[in-house]
Design an enzyme around this catalytic site. Structure first.
Site, mmCIF file in Angstrom:
data_model
loop_
_atom_site.group_PDB
_atom_site.id
_atom_site.type_symbol
_atom_site.label_atom_id
_atom_site.label_comp_id
_atom_site.label_asym_id
_atom_site.label_seq_id
_atom_site.Cartn_x
_atom_site.Cartn_y
_atom_site.Cartn_z
ATOM 1 C CB SER A 76 -6.155 -4.546 -9.663
ATOM 2 O OG SER A 76 -6.618 -3.229 -9.459
ATOM 3 C CE LYS A 80 -4.484 0.666 0.095
ATOM 4 N NZ LYS A 80 -5.569 -0.287 -0.260
ATOM 5 C CG ASP A 103 -7.310 3.062 -0.743
ATOM 6 O OD1 ASP A 103 -7.714 1.893 -0.743
ATOM 7 O OD2 ASP A 103 -7.458 3.807 0.254
HETATM 8 N N1 GLU Z 1 -7.329 0.091 -2.903
HETATM 9 C C1 GLU Z 1 -8.055 -1.094 -3.260
HETATM 10 C C2 GLU Z 1 -8.061 -2.054 -2.102
HETATM 11 O O1 GLU Z 1 -8.153 -1.627 -0.969
HETATM 12 C C3 GLU Z 1 -7.594 -1.687 -4.580
HETATM 13 C C4 GLU Z 1 -6.124 -2.001 -4.687
HETATM 14 C C5 GLU Z 1 -5.684 -2.432 -6.078
HETATM 15 O O2 GLU Z 1 -6.477 -2.511 -6.992
HETATM 16 O O3 GLU Z 1 -4.467 -2.694 -6.201
HETATM 17 O O4 GLU Z 1 -8.063 -3.248 -2.233
#
Ligand code: GLU
Length: 454
Positions: A386, A135, A175
């Protein structure tokens, strides 16, 4: 708040891991919370998987493989210079390249990014796709900024981030505060600096330059697909249900759209300034227009819809409903919120956000017998899609919307089955929290065992 985590509820082998982690980073409260919630469900592994302890898997899996923090200088439209802090926490790559979103929000700090990265490891594992967990983000506030300011910030952020990412190394996405516009600016700068069209370096891209159909809708749709399976397992469905959705961003909008498609009425949505109750059911096209196109507030929605009223006071959780879908942010659903939901007869809470329900609130839901889905299972549809975008980029192809949505649906049904089967196997039938944590964890831990001491 760390004293609040009662380590006497953990077996000694796990409480020592937790206590050492708290001593190392005593101020990272959100990270402590995320780890505690996972460890609480892993007790059976102490006896069933003795190799995890011998090989220090619990210690290793709670320490990121790499953490990067960097300065992000940028100038606003008046020429004034600002400095923000950028982060990328590459938590675990046992199952694949690091994968996880970027959050731009003033509350971002290392604790928040570590909690999100830690959750991401197990969420990505549950999708069944080959992705590690990571992240990142910045304590930058996109609210009120012009497109040009957002672009300059993204370019500065990527100028450093590009050293640490790549299609086989680490693949960021969006995000909170990072959507299609930001991914565009980030991708443009990456391409320019590297002189290479590596479509697979970011996901959430635009549909004409490597993006996947259904990625925009994926987290919200996936949440409702998962929740639909939970209801089905109890012999019911979304049809005729009253639903409250907190938030009004990407996850909330598409959860609302899909829940209503399945016959539910979404009667409330919110943002940081308050919430809207609309007994006629949320008009999703109007909500999209206000939030996506005009970047407005839910109060603007209420101003344009006679059946809706806006409240700046009180809590969205006081609105009576059968199903609550928290889709805003961490710790947005506290004990009092859950008590109000239970008083009003809620049947199910399924998380669209990451860690929206506080530990006391989760305990309360479980003791009241309310169906409860943790985000790492129920919101996995975003990152799963994704993963599908990465597959399409590798094959230099693009699948139609229906095909991609069908794969997303299948993945969510699979995660639901896996959670229930794992909960059964470990003697806690119907416990989605234990099922998700155990299933997600074991796959990563076994890969770490197989790959040796790294
Ligand atoms: N931010 C999203 C999550 O909390 C997606 C992350 C992504 O697609 O890499 O899973």
């Amino acid at each position: 708040m760390s004293e609040k985590f009662d380590t006497s509820r953990l077996p000694r082998e796990l409480s020592s891991v937790f206590e050492e982690l708290v001593a190392r980073d005593p101020h990272q409260l959100e990270f402590h919370q995320a780890v505690y919630e996972v460890l609480m469900t892993l007790t059976p592994l102490v006896t069933r998987k003795p190799e995890y302890q011998d090989l220090a898997i619990f210690e290793r899996i709670t320490e990121p493989e790499r953490q990067v923090m960097f300065r992000v200088p940028w100038s606003d439209d008046q020429g004034q210079i600002h400095v923000n802090r950028g982060f990328r926490v590459q938590f675990n790559s046992a199952l694949g390249p690091y994968k996880g979103g970027l959050r731009f929000h003033p509350s971002v700090n290392l604790s928040i990014i570590k909690f999100l990265g830690f959750e991401q490891i197990f969420k990505n594992s549950l999708t069944g796709l080959p992705m590690g967990g990571a992240k990142g983000g910045a304590n930058f506030n996109p609210k009120g900024k012009s497109d040009a300011e957002i672009m300059r910030f993204c370019q500065s952020f990527m100028t450093e981030l590009q050293r640490h990412i790549g299609p086989d190394t680490d693949v960021p996405a969006g995000d909170i505060g990072v959507g299609g516009r930001e991914i565009g600016y980030l991708f443009g700068q990456y391409r320019r600096l590297r002189n290479s069209f590596d479509a697979g370096v970011l996901t959430g891209k635009g549909l004409t330059w490597g993006g996947s159909f259904a990625r925009t809708e994926a987290t919200g749709y996936g949440l409702v697909y998962f929740a639909e399976e939970m209801l089905r397992a109890r012999g019911t469905s979304f049809d005729g249900k009253r639903v409250v959705v907190s938030g009004s961003g990407n996850v909330a909008i598409y959860a609302t759209e899909k829940a209503q498609e399945l016959g539910a009425t979404v009667v409330a949505v919110s943002d940081s300034s308050g919430f809207v109750v609309d007994e006629a059911g949320i008009d999703v096209e109007l909500l999209k227009d206000v939030k996506e196109r005009r970047r407005g507030r839910v109060s603007d929605y209420a101003n344009q819809r006679s059946s809706a009223r806006f409240s700046a006071e009180g809590s969205i959780w006081e609105v009576p409903c059968d199903v609550a879908l928290p889709c805003a942010t961490q710790n947005e659903l506290p004990l009092e919120g859950v008590q109000a939901l239970i008083r009003n007869g809620v049947q199910m809470v399924a998380e669209g956000a990451n860690m929206p329900t506080t530990p006391e609130a989760i305990d309360e839901l479980r003791s009241a017998g309310v169906l409860y889905a943790p985000g790492k299972a129920s919101n996995a549809g975003g990152v799963a899609t994704s993963g599908l975008e990465m597959q399409q980029n590798s094959g230099r192809t693009q699948w139609p919307f229906e095909e991609t949505d069908a794969k997303l649906h299948q993945i969510m049904v699979g995660i639901h089955e896996n959670c229930l089967a794992t909960a059964d196997e470990y003697g806690v039938p119907g416990d989605y929290v234990a099922g998700a944590n155990l299933a997600g964890f074991i796959k990563v831990a076994d890969a770490m065992v197989a790959q040796g001491l790294i």
